[in-house]
Write a protein that holds these residues in place. Structure first.
Motif, short mmCIF file in Angstrom:
data_model
loop_
_atom_site.label_atom_id
_atom_site.label_comp_id
_atom_site.label_asym_id
_atom_site.label_seq_id
_atom_site.Cartn_x
_atom_site.Cartn_y
_atom_site.Cartn_z
N ALA A 98 1.00 -1.31 -0.13
CA ALA A 98 0.02 -0.06 -0.23
C ALA A 98 0.72 1.15 0.15
N SER A 99 2.18 1.15 0.28
CA SER A 99 3.08 2.26 0.21
C SER A 99 4.34 1.87 0.30
N GLY A 100 5.44 2.65 0.08
CA GLY A 100 6.89 2.29 0.18
C GLY A 100 7.08 2.09 1.60
N MET A 101 6.41 2.54 2.72
CA MET A 101 6.64 2.27 4.09
C MET A 101 6.23 0.95 4.18
N ALA A 102 5.28 0.69 3.79
CA ALA A 102 4.28 -0.73 3.88
C ALA A 102 5.21 -1.84 3.55
N LEU A 123 19.09 7.55 6.48
CA LEU A 123 18.05 6.95 6.02
C LEU A 123 16.53 7.91 5.76
N TYR A 124 15.67 7.32 4.98
CA TYR A 124 14.29 8.01 4.99
C TYR A 124 13.80 8.22 6.21
N ALA A 125 13.32 9.53 6.59
CA ALA A 125 12.98 9.76 8.24
C ALA A 125 12.10 8.54 8.88
N THR A 170 21.10 7.82 -0.96
CA THR A 170 20.53 8.12 0.21
C THR A 170 19.56 9.33 0.03
N ASN A 171 18.51 9.25 0.80
CA ASN A 171 17.88 10.59 1.21
C ASN A 171 18.10 11.37 2.35
N PRO A 172 18.43 12.52 2.26
CA PRO A 172 18.46 13.42 1.02
C PRO A 172 19.74 13.64 0.69
N VAL A 195 18.20 -3.25 -0.08
CA VAL A 195 18.27 -1.98 -0.58
C VAL A 195 17.28 -1.18 -0.97
N ASP A 196 16.98 0.00 -0.38
CA ASP A 196 15.87 0.74 -0.78
C ASP A 196 16.47 1.38 -2.09
N ASN A 197 15.75 0.82 -3.24
CA ASN A 197 16.31 1.64 -4.48
C ASN A 197 15.30 2.66 -5.28
N GLU A 217 11.10 -0.72 -3.41
CA GLU A 217 11.01 0.71 -3.97
C GLU A 217 9.79 1.26 -3.42
N SER A 218 9.88 2.63 -3.11
CA SER A 218 8.68 3.42 -3.03
C SER A 218 8.03 3.90 -4.44
N LEU A 219 6.98 3.09 -4.84
CA LEU A 219 6.43 3.00 -6.21
C LEU A 219 5.95 4.44 -6.43
N THR A 220 5.79 4.98 -5.31
CA THR A 220 5.10 6.42 -5.36
C THR A 220 5.87 7.37 -6.23
N LYS A 221 7.28 6.91 -6.23
CA LYS A 221 8.17 7.92 -6.87
C LYS A 221 8.21 7.78 -8.25
N TYR A 222 9.57 7.15 -8.84
CA TYR A 222 9.80 7.03 -10.08
C TYR A 222 8.94 6.10 -11.10
#
Ligand SMILES: Cc1ncc(COP(=O)(O)O)c(C=O)c1O
Length: 407
Positions: A98-102, A123-125, A170-172, A195-197, A217-222
């Motif tokens: 349902a999300s990248g975090m999930a 890392l992402y917060a 890495t973010n950011p 790996v968070d890609n 992947e956070s599919l939300t992004k690219y």
């Protein structure tokens, strides 16, 4: 495990494949595969439709009427997207959440009490929060290290280490992690390397081909690319991990719905074309930043001066669409810079066709304490740009407008 599908082809016109099982494919043909992979379409439809079913009809109390039983377990539109993601990642299996975090939570849920995690210090917060606040409550311990140094990872792993978890870039701060070296360090103690890609996307970097066990992947992004859906995925080539992820997906139930699956699948068709443009525009923006008097430091893996440049050149097809920088006047300059922009929008998130700007300390990482920001290397005046696919000259002009405003 539930048997939500009949074991044999029943002649149903919907093609097979669920949970993205695929043989992967040649990286050279990713752009073609992004358009043609998957496709669980009925009859002669050109694209897979939105199958808005919660449940599926049985033929009798002991026989399913087709491939599907209940959509939390497997569903055609999601299954189609999962096939595409697995294909692009060079994976055998992918699961959409349902999300990248999930998706990230699904990776961490593979852990048990007593397990130890080695994770990046940047890392992402919310990923950091999961490791700091949630998983320690279940008996998981975490060591954060500078994962850009494979020796630091090698020193931090121990017998109880079950997972080595990194983002790259890495973010950011766009730090670059040597995926092959970190995966080797993880495998020395039989830990899973994940790996968070998200910042690269499979168009630029395929962690599984570099030795990682899981690519997130956070599919939300690219992958989606249009800032209109939230989603996440985990891909693997490991059959055992795949079974465990599948179980997590249908028991925890944070699955991607059919509408979002459709949107991400549609967006993925243009992933390579968009990425090419993101990378070209980001390189031009980075050049404009480097040569401007208001700028102190630029973080972009495509610059020779970036400490991760060589590793990025080795493991990525290009340097990505994200650029971060600090202005000489710190947070006051950052505030003035973003306020002066006209084409670029102030918003969180990244990877969409439109350029976005954010100040991580005030926005995405606002819950970090001053110590946590310092430990993550995030200056309060750091600015992060997700460079979109607008015309290069318009973006460079807008960034120069912002920079001139702070001089
Ligand atoms: C690197 C990275 N990983 C994971 C996430 C979380 O993704 P989502 O917002 O889809 O849950 C984000 C979100 O910005 C991210 O930047």
């Amino acid at each position: 495990m539930p048997s939500e599908e009949s074991s044999e082809d029943d002649g149903n016109s919907n093609p097979p494949a669920r949970n993205g099982r695929t043989d992967g494919g040649d990286p050279e043909t990713l752009d073609t595969r992004a358009i043609h992979a998957g496709e669980q379409k009925p009859d002669n439809a050109l694209v897979t439709p939105i199958y808005a079913n919660a449940t599926y009809e049985y033929e009798s109390s002991t026989a399913l009427g087709g491939r599907y039983r209940y959509s939390r377990m497997s569903a055609p539109t999601r299954g189609d997207l999962e096939s595409v993601v697995a294909n692009l990642e060079g994976a055998t299996h992918a699961y959409a959440f349902a999300s990248g975090m999930a998706a990230i939570d699904a990776v961490f849920s593979l852990l048990s009490a007593g397990d130890h995690v080695v994770a990046g210090s940047s890392l992402y917060a919310e990923t950091y929060d999961l490791l700091a606040d949630v998983y320690p409550r279940y008996g998981v311990s975490v060591t954060h290290v500078d994962v850009t140094d494979p020796d630091a990872v090698r020193d931090a792993v121990r017998e109880e280490t079950a997972l080595v978890y990194v983002e790259t870039p890495t973010n950011p701060l766009l730090r670059v992690v040597d995926i092959a070296a970190v995966a080797d360090a993880a495998h020395e103690v039989d830990a899973v390397a994940a790996v968070d890609n998200t910042f690269a996307s499979p168009a630029l970097q395929r962690p599984l081909e570099l030795g990682a066990d899981l690519s997130v992947e956070s599919l939300t992004k690219y992958l989606n690319g249009h800032s209109d859906a939230i989603g996440g995925s985990v891909a693997t080539r490991d059959a055992d991990l795949a079974l465990r992820l599948e179980k997590t997906q249908y028991t925890r139930g944070a699955v991607l719905g059919p509408f979002e699956s459709f949107l991400v699948r549609r967006g993925a068709k243009t992933l390579q074309a968009r990425m090419d443009r993101h990378c070209r525009n980001a390189a031009a923006v980075a050049d404009a930043l480097v040569s401007h008097a208001a700028v102190d430091t630029v973080y972009y893996p495509g610059l020779d001066s970036h400490p991760g440049h060589e590793v990025a050149a080795e493991q990525m097809a290009d340097f990505g669409g994200m650029v971060a920088f600090e202005l000489s006047g710190g947070v006051d300059d950052a505030t003035e810079f973003v306020a002066a922009l006209e084409t670029v929008t102030i918003a969180e998130s990244l990877g969409g066709v439109e350029s976005l700007v954010e100040v991580p300390a005030a926005m995405t990482h606002q819950d970090f304490t001053a110590e946590e920001l310092h430990a993550a290397g995030i200056d309060p005046g750091l600015v992060r740009l997700s460079v979109g696919i607008e015309r290069e000259a318009d973006l460079v002009a807008d960034v120069r407008r912002g920079l001139d405003a702070v001089l």
